[in-house]
Design a protein around this motif. Structure first.
Motif, mmCIF file in Angstrom:
data_model
loop_
_atom_site.group_PDB
_atom_site.id
_atom_site.type_symbol
_atom_site.label_atom_id
_atom_site.label_comp_id
_atom_site.label_asym_id
_atom_site.label_seq_id
_atom_site.Cartn_x
_atom_site.Cartn_y
_atom_site.Cartn_z
ATOM 1 N N SER A 37 -40.318 -13.082 22.683
ATOM 2 C CA SER A 37 -41.218 -13.014 21.530
ATOM 3 C C SER A 37 -42.648 -12.683 21.938
ATOM 4 O O SER A 37 -43.521 -12.572 21.087
ATOM 5 N N TRP A 38 -42.883 -12.548 23.244
ATOM 6 C CA TRP A 38 -44.217 -12.193 23.729
ATOM 7 C C TRP A 38 -44.097 -11.417 25.033
ATOM 8 O O TRP A 38 -43.017 -11.355 25.633
ATOM 9 N N TRP A 61 -48.664 -11.356 21.784
ATOM 10 C CA TRP A 61 -47.673 -11.977 20.896
ATOM 11 C C TRP A 61 -46.977 -10.889 20.084
ATOM 12 O O TRP A 61 -47.577 -10.279 19.202
ATOM 13 N N TRP A 63 -44.794 -11.468 17.906
ATOM 14 C CA TRP A 63 -44.468 -12.036 16.598
ATOM 15 C C TRP A 63 -45.571 -11.857 15.556
ATOM 16 O O TRP A 63 -45.340 -12.124 14.375
ATOM 17 N N PHE A 114 -41.889 -21.102 22.795
ATOM 18 C CA PHE A 114 -42.708 -20.805 21.624
ATOM 19 C C PHE A 114 -43.447 -22.042 21.155
ATOM 20 O O PHE A 114 -44.566 -21.935 20.641
ATOM 21 N N SER A 184 -38.982 -17.083 8.888
ATOM 22 C CA SER A 184 -38.561 -16.668 10.229
ATOM 23 C C SER A 184 -38.016 -15.243 10.223
ATOM 24 O O SER A 184 -38.278 -14.469 11.147
ATOM 25 N N ASN A 188 -39.303 -12.185 12.401
ATOM 26 C CA ASN A 188 -38.362 -11.464 13.278
ATOM 27 C C ASN A 188 -38.466 -9.958 13.082
ATOM 28 O O ASN A 188 -38.240 -9.186 14.023
ATOM 29 N N VAL A 191 -41.286 -8.848 15.220
ATOM 30 C CA VAL A 191 -40.865 -8.794 16.620
ATOM 31 C C VAL A 191 -40.035 -7.544 16.874
ATOM 32 O O VAL A 191 -40.256 -6.816 17.853
ATOM 33 N N ALA A 207 -35.541 -13.676 17.759
ATOM 34 C CA ALA A 207 -36.437 -14.630 18.423
ATOM 35 C C ALA A 207 -36.523 -15.952 17.690
ATOM 36 O O ALA A 207 -36.617 -17.021 18.298
#
Length: 208
Positions: A37-38, A61, A63, A114, A184, A188, A191, A207
């Motif tokens: 996610s990063w 990041w 996200w 996270f 979420s 996502n 991401v 993620a």
């Protein structure tokens, strides 16, 4: 940087960073390692005025869906090396690449999950000068709080933004606060789009 010291710097960086999963972004001065996610990022920053290079370690990041290689937590180094001769610069490049490796490992230790990232960005926004809390730092904290299910905090951060660069991004998430699955899923997408832009493999499972 000129071709000679760009080549020397790239070779030194590859030796030190490739074992940690880093890859060079094209032929640029920037290297990154995929952490899901990063991204763990290293930048060997050239000078506009001389044949030299400085070091920056950072986290990006995925996200937040920035759409560019934002350095969301950056740690500049005091290291700065000048190119004088090839032999001299080979040693200097090796030194700065070794420092980059050490700092990259420290970045991984700071953000092993996270949860650790979320706690960091929320605390940073809470203690930030107002202008930063109303911009990217506040947006990052709002997204992170939302992903943790901390509804009141997420709403407070995202509704309090005034920077046009993030207000529209927050508007897409505000109706989803408190609906963790929907929130979420929206993150996502950020991401997935960032990973596709950077030509990274899709995450399976997502993620969040």
């Amino acid at each position: 940087m000129g071709d000679t010291h760009s080549r020397i710097m790239a070779a030194a960086a590859k030796k030190q960073l490739a074992p940690l999963g880093f890859r060079q972004q094209g032929r640029s001065r920037l290297w990154f390692a995929d952490r899901g996610s990063w991204l763990n990022v290293v930048e060997f920053t050239p000078s506009r005025w001389s044949k030299s290079v400085s070091l920056m370690n950072a986290a990006h990041w995925l996200w937040i869906g920035a759409g560019f290689m934002s350095l969301n937590e950056a740690v500049p180094s005091q290291l700065h090396v000048e190119f004088e001769t090839e032999e001299q610069f080979e040693g200097a490049a090796r030194e700065i690449a070794q420092a980059a490796q050490i700092n990259a490992c420290l970045m991984d230790e700071r953000f092993p999950s996270f949860q650790a990232i979320a706690e960091f960005v929320i605390e940073r926004a809470e203690s930030s000068p107002e202008r930063l809390g109303l911009s990217w730092w506040g947006y990052e904290a709002g997204v992170a709080a939302g992903l943790l299910g901390r509804v009141d905090e997420s709403s407070r951060f995202l509704r309090g933004l005034t920077d046009d660069r993030v207000v529209s991004r927050a508007a897409n998430l505000l109706p989803l606060i408190g609906r963790l699955d929907a929130f979420s899923s929206a993150v996502n997408i950020n991401v997935a789009e960032e990973r596709a832009r950077l030509k990274l493999v899709a995450l399976e499972p997502p993620a969040f």
